[in-house]
Motif scaffolding. Sequence first.
Motif, short mmCIF file in Angstrom:
data_model
loop_
_atom_site.label_atom_id
_atom_site.label_comp_id
_atom_site.label_asym_id
_atom_site.label_seq_id
_atom_site.Cartn_x
_atom_site.Cartn_y
_atom_site.Cartn_z
N ASP A 118 0.83 -1.21 0.00
CA ASP A 118 0.00 0.00 0.00
C ASP A 118 0.86 1.26 0.00
O ASP A 118 0.45 2.30 -0.50
CB ASP A 118 -0.92 0.01 1.22
CG ASP A 118 -1.90 -1.16 1.19
OD1 ASP A 118 -2.55 -1.35 0.16
OD2 ASP A 118 -2.01 -1.86 2.20
N SER A 119 2.04 1.17 0.60
CA SER A 119 2.99 2.29 0.56
C SER A 119 4.39 1.73 0.63
O SER A 119 4.62 0.64 1.17
CB SER A 119 2.74 3.26 1.73
OG SER A 119 2.99 2.64 2.97
N ASP A 443 -11.47 6.76 5.96
CA ASP A 443 -10.50 6.82 4.86
C ASP A 443 -9.96 5.41 4.67
O ASP A 443 -8.88 5.08 5.16
CB ASP A 443 -9.37 7.80 5.18
CG ASP A 443 -8.46 8.05 3.98
OD1 ASP A 443 -8.58 7.31 2.99
OD2 ASP A 443 -7.64 8.98 4.06
N ASP A 446 -5.93 5.06 3.31
CA ASP A 446 -4.79 5.58 4.07
C ASP A 446 -4.85 5.24 5.55
O ASP A 446 -3.85 4.82 6.15
CB ASP A 446 -4.69 7.10 3.89
CG ASP A 446 -4.21 7.48 2.49
OD1 ASP A 446 -3.69 6.59 1.80
OD2 ASP A 446 -4.38 8.64 2.09
N GLY A 451 -1.99 5.42 8.00
CA GLY A 451 -1.83 6.85 7.78
C GLY A 451 -2.65 7.70 8.74
O GLY A 451 -3.47 7.20 9.51
N PRO A 454 -7.84 11.90 7.32
CA PRO A 454 -7.85 12.80 6.18
C PRO A 454 -8.02 14.26 6.59
O PRO A 454 -8.49 14.56 7.70
CB PRO A 454 -9.04 12.31 5.35
CG PRO A 454 -9.92 11.60 6.33
CD PRO A 454 -9.00 10.99 7.33
#
Length: 503
Positions: A118-119, A443, A446, A451, A454
């Motif tokens: 995902d990242s 979200d 993320d 993460g 947002p």
Amino acid sequence: MTLRIFEANRTATLQDVSWLRKAMGRELRALRLPVESLDDLQLAFSELATNAIIHGSPAPSFLDLAVDIDGSLLMITLSDDGGCFNGFHAACASVKESAISPEATSGRGVHIVQRAFDSMDYRPTEHGNVFVGRRSLRFSRAKILVVEDVQCLLTTYCEHLSHDFHPIGCTSLAEARSVIQTQRIDAVLTDFHLADGSGTCLLAEYDKLWPEASPPVILVSADKSPQIKDAALRFGAEFFVEKPVKREQLISTIRLALDRSMIRNARLTRSFGRHVDALVALAPPEQIGAYGLGVVAATAASGGGDILLHHRHEDFERLVIVDVMGHGVPAKAWAVAYAAIIKTLQQERALDAAGFLRKLSEIAWNDRSLESALATVMVLDINDVGATIASAGHPPPLVFGNETIRIPVGGPLLGVMPPCDYASTTIALNPGDRLVFFTDGIDPMDVAAGGAPPHWFLQAFETSRSFTLDRTLASVKRAAERALGPQPADDWLVAVLEKAAPR
């Protein structure tokens, strides 16, 4: 709280890459991870390590591999002492802009790595290279079973779908049967005429094995006779598509089939939900000691896995927020199961927030009925001073006071690994402070991948600091509906505890 799952150091040879891949796979298979996660992560590691050995200048002499779980995030760190790859980020950006052709060789490795994580972070150091890939254990692409006995067509279909979905390729009905016996599939794309039978057989096969969750089936054929199309639709296929099939047509047809399936499941979920909502209804008190409590939430078209439970103890009051992975009737059913387990555990007065999660993780791991019910959970024990918080993979809460603070609390989500100890964090709250906790539906990409919340979410709270609690919640709900729509893709829940000023 980060847990090291696997760690190894080997010389930088292709033979040792194979050893590391198998050793990592053995450790990951001991956990309860989605099958596609295991496949993607092992393949991505092989691509990264092999490229480092073959293309590194100078070539590396060793490889360090570490696998960690941080909440609902699985992280793979690969280090070596070879020459740096200055074009890594540029290569990722160029590959991301376009689909990879089945005949292409350039960019295929980067494409595989991007699909797995995902990242990603890559940084050259004075001693070599460090790559970190992160994959959320909560969010997963729809699984598409692709059945085609012509190998080049099977490869083409899977390549077309790999950016948006998780394709599982089979060259025969026999292979497809073995897949559907062990995995839940979101949709099936199959050729009508296969060497060992008709693709229509899969409709009946799946109805036998998973009658409550039969996926939509798209039949493909070069035979354009009306009789074939009529037969396909009569057997229950969602769509019939004529060969040759273009990439855009393939993706749009599968998306439409998934949407139609979701609508059908939503009707079933609502029917089921009417009978069980009383068991998991969001009905916490509006006042908890010195705190006001407010909740806003929305349910996806086929959702139902977010719950908030309250229990009063002698020295504190406890809130437990649960987010069960998935949608539809299974998510709702598992939410009911967790609600019943949690209500029973509340009677054990000796359990603090961390001990409560430890006990819940034991049940989630040992109870076979919960094997597929991955869930994030956060426990908040509230008293007049503040709150003690423990988390199992849940997004960290926020405190909005004189400044905005993210509370660092974490632990592995339930059901992924054997029981472990959880850590807790105790915070003091001042009059006027707002403790905000939420599910990752605000979200799904993320926040589920670790993460921060947002911008629209943070702004809604920042701009409503002077509002009453009810007015703040109304503002947050409006912001959520603007950002996520009135019928979101995932369930979301936001709760706010506000400490009142002393009288």
